[in-house]
Design a protein around this motif. Structure first.
Motif, PDB file in Angstrom:
ATOM      1  N   UNK A  17       0.808  -1.219   0.000  1.00 23.89           N
ATOM      2  CA  UNK A  17       0.000   0.000   0.000  1.00 23.89           C
ATOM      3  C   UNK A  17       0.835   1.259   0.000  1.00 23.89           C
ATOM      4  N   UNK A  18       2.083   1.138  -0.454  1.00 23.74           N
ATOM      5  CA  UNK A  18       3.017   2.262  -0.493  1.00 23.74           C
ATOM      6  C   UNK A  18       3.119   2.770  -1.930  1.00 23.74           C
ATOM      7  N   UNK A  19       3.188   4.069  -2.105  1.00 22.53           N
ATOM      8  CA  UNK A  19       3.286   4.648  -3.442  1.00 22.53           C
ATOM      9  C   UNK A  19       4.608   4.249  -4.101  1.00 22.53           C
ATOM     10  N   UNK A  20       4.570   3.651  -5.297  1.00 24.04           N
ATOM     11  CA  UNK A  20       5.808   3.278  -5.991  1.00 24.04           C
ATOM     12  C   UNK A  20       6.659   4.499  -6.314  1.00 24.04           C
ATOM     13  N   UNK A  21       7.965   4.270  -6.439  1.00 24.20           N
ATOM     14  CA  UNK A  21       8.885   5.363  -6.750  1.00 24.20           C
ATOM     15  C   UNK A  21       9.249   5.416  -8.228  1.00 24.20           C
ATOM     16  N   UNK A  22       8.768   4.464  -9.021  1.00 25.61           N
ATOM     17  CA  UNK A  22       9.027   4.506 -10.452  1.00 25.61           C
ATOM     18  C   UNK A  22      10.309   3.825 -10.870  1.00 25.61           C
ATOM     19  N   UNK A  23      10.538   2.601 -10.396  1.00 24.34           N
ATOM     20  CA  UNK A  23      11.737   1.858 -10.775  1.00 24.34           C
ATOM     21  C   UNK A  23      11.520   1.189 -12.129  1.00 24.34           C
ATOM     22  N   UNK A  24      12.566   1.177 -12.947  1.00 23.92           N
ATOM     23  CA  UNK A  24      12.498   0.549 -14.263  1.00 23.92           C
ATOM     24  C   UNK A  24      13.598  -0.495 -14.396  1.00 23.92           C
ATOM     25  N   UNK A  65      21.511 -12.736 -19.938  1.00 28.60           N
ATOM     26  CA  UNK A  65      21.085 -11.359 -19.681  1.00 28.60           C
ATOM     27  C   UNK A  65      20.744 -11.219 -18.209  1.00 28.60           C
ATOM     28  N   UNK A  66      20.839 -10.002 -17.731  1.00 33.47           N
ATOM     29  CA  UNK A  66      20.476  -9.704 -16.352  1.00 33.47           C
ATOM     30  C   UNK A  66      19.687  -8.411 -16.297  1.00 33.47           C
ATOM     31  N   UNK A  67      19.086  -8.150 -15.156  1.00 37.43           N
ATOM     32  CA  UNK A  67      18.313  -6.930 -14.967  1.00 37.43           C
ATOM     33  C   UNK A  67      19.097  -5.928 -14.126  1.00 37.43           C
ATOM     34  N   UNK A  68      19.149  -4.709 -14.606  1.00 42.47           N
ATOM     35  CA  UNK A  68      19.737  -3.594 -13.862  1.00 42.47           C
ATOM     36  C   UNK A  68      18.603  -2.602 -13.655  1.00 42.47           C
ATOM     37  N   UNK A  69      18.273  -2.302 -12.428  1.00 48.06           N
ATOM     38  CA  UNK A  69      17.071  -1.510 -12.142  1.00 48.06           C
ATOM     39  C   UNK A  69      17.429  -0.083 -11.744  1.00 48.06           C
TER      40      UNK A  69
END
Length: 380
Positions: free
Chosen positions: A212-219, A303-307
């Protein structure tokens, strides 16, 4: 029901480094990891290099702040050194010489050993490079390879010795705010703690929504790596890593072959990411353009994820609205090289002690890693 002082969601390098430093401070800590082994996603797929000249300014400061831990880890932390000599050559194309000047100036100011190179100097060090495309470069002599497995599992082992609890196969399905803190349902079990640390990498916004916390916009952004065989007449043993300062290509020798990446950063969704055929083709094309190599068939690829957050810097801070919810996310591709400092920093802030003095001396501020800074809440 398992009750702890602190619950950490995510058993990658970010979560485990913070867990270790919190346990050192006498806190009871439980780490929840969704996979059957910690570090399966970004941590386990990193071709990590320790460099004090790599990444945004706050990353470079936290990398410098991590140096002493890497060179002098706690007794028994690992069987072998965490760092081994490598060195990295940064190259600049014609028209981008200013990037090398800036790197040299700031690197030296931070205490890094950085040497200016001409195109001829670079050719002598890495004979396969097509130096017609290179204006100049720099050599960071003290850049090192990081033994990611040794570092990650060093944190895990010592965390457990300090009484910490790491729970795998603990996929979080529900999070609720309580009168005294947070309650988390994961793997069919219930956990409670006063403070909840969101160290879930690419899934950080998903965890926030559950809470229930507002997301910060991570991609999350996909990065590709490909192994390439070298001709029999090319001996790459002892070569420095090579990276375009514009982040279009890097490669380094690995067991007699080359590990190559196009430094891609393709936005995606959080998932078990796999390499795309087009990205593999781009990798090989860039390598053959930058060098004299001819590659007929690439080797294995992954491949890997970099956020990232919108401004490219990580967040390590309490949420401004949700009491006791701590963000530890957005390390991008720099989470390994900054892990000791980021873990210590998070533990210090969580315990109410502010920025550690040695980081203050490097110019690290709470504002730089705050969850309230301008630019967050947007898509990177």
């Amino acid at each position: 029901m398992k009750t702890s002082d602190i619950l950490i969601i995510g058993g990658g390098i970010a979560g485990m480094s913070a867990a270790y430093f919190l346990a050192k401070r006498g806190k009871s800590v439980t780490v929840l990891e969704r996979e059957d082994q910690p570090g399966y996603h970004s941590t386990g797929r990193s071709a990590a290099l320790y460099s004090e000249t790599y990444g945004p300014k706050i990353i470079r400061k936290m990398s410098t702040a991590s140096r002493d831990f890497f060179l002098n880890p706690p007794v028994g932390f690992t069987e072998n050194p965490i760092l081994t000599p490598r060195g990295v050559i940064l190259t600049a194309a014609h028209g981008n010489e200013g990037a090398i000047d800036e790197l040299l100036t700031e690197g030296r100011a931070n205490g890094a050993n950085v040497v200016a190179l001409t195109a001829d100097d670079i050719k002598k060090l890495i004979p396969i490079l097509n130096t017609d495309l290179i204006a100049c470069g720099a050599l960071e002599t003290d850049a090192m390879d990081i033994d990611v497995h040794a570092l990650h599992w060093g944190f895990i082992r010592h965390f457990k010795k300090l009484g910490g609890d790491l729970v795998v196969k603990a996929d979080v399905t529900a999070i609720a705010k309580t009168a005294t803190g947070w309650q988390v349902t994961a793997g069919g079990e219930t956990y409670e703690a006063q403070i909840l640390v969101n160290a879930s990498g690419a899934w950080a916004d998903e965890i926030a929504k559950l809470a229930g916390v507002t997301p910060l916009g991570i991609t999350p952004k996909r990065r590709t790596a490909v192994m390439v065989d070298l001709p029999s007449d090319v001996n790459a043993h002892g070569w420095h890593m090579v990276s375009d300062v514009g982040e279009g290509l890097y490669f380094k020798e690995d067991a007699g072959r080359l590990l190559v990446s196009p430094s891609d950063a393709t936005p995606t969704v959080p998932h078990d990411v796999q390499p795309e055929e087009l990205d593999i083709a781009i990798t090989i094309d860039r390598l053959m353009t930058a060098t004299t190599l001819k590659v007929n068939r690439p080797g294995e690829a992954w491949a890997g994820l970099r956020s990232f957050f919108a401004d490219g810097d990580p967040v390590s801070a309490f949420d401004p609205v949700a009491d006791g919810f701590y963000w530890l996310a957005g390390q991008g591709g720099y989470g390994i090289q900054t892990a000791p400092a980021m873990g210590e920093y998070a533990a210090s802030l969580i315990c109410g002690d502010g920025v550690p003095d040695r980081m203050v001396k490097l110019g690290v501020t709470e504002d730089a890693l705050a969850a309230t800074r301008p630019g967050l809440g947007q898509t990177a």
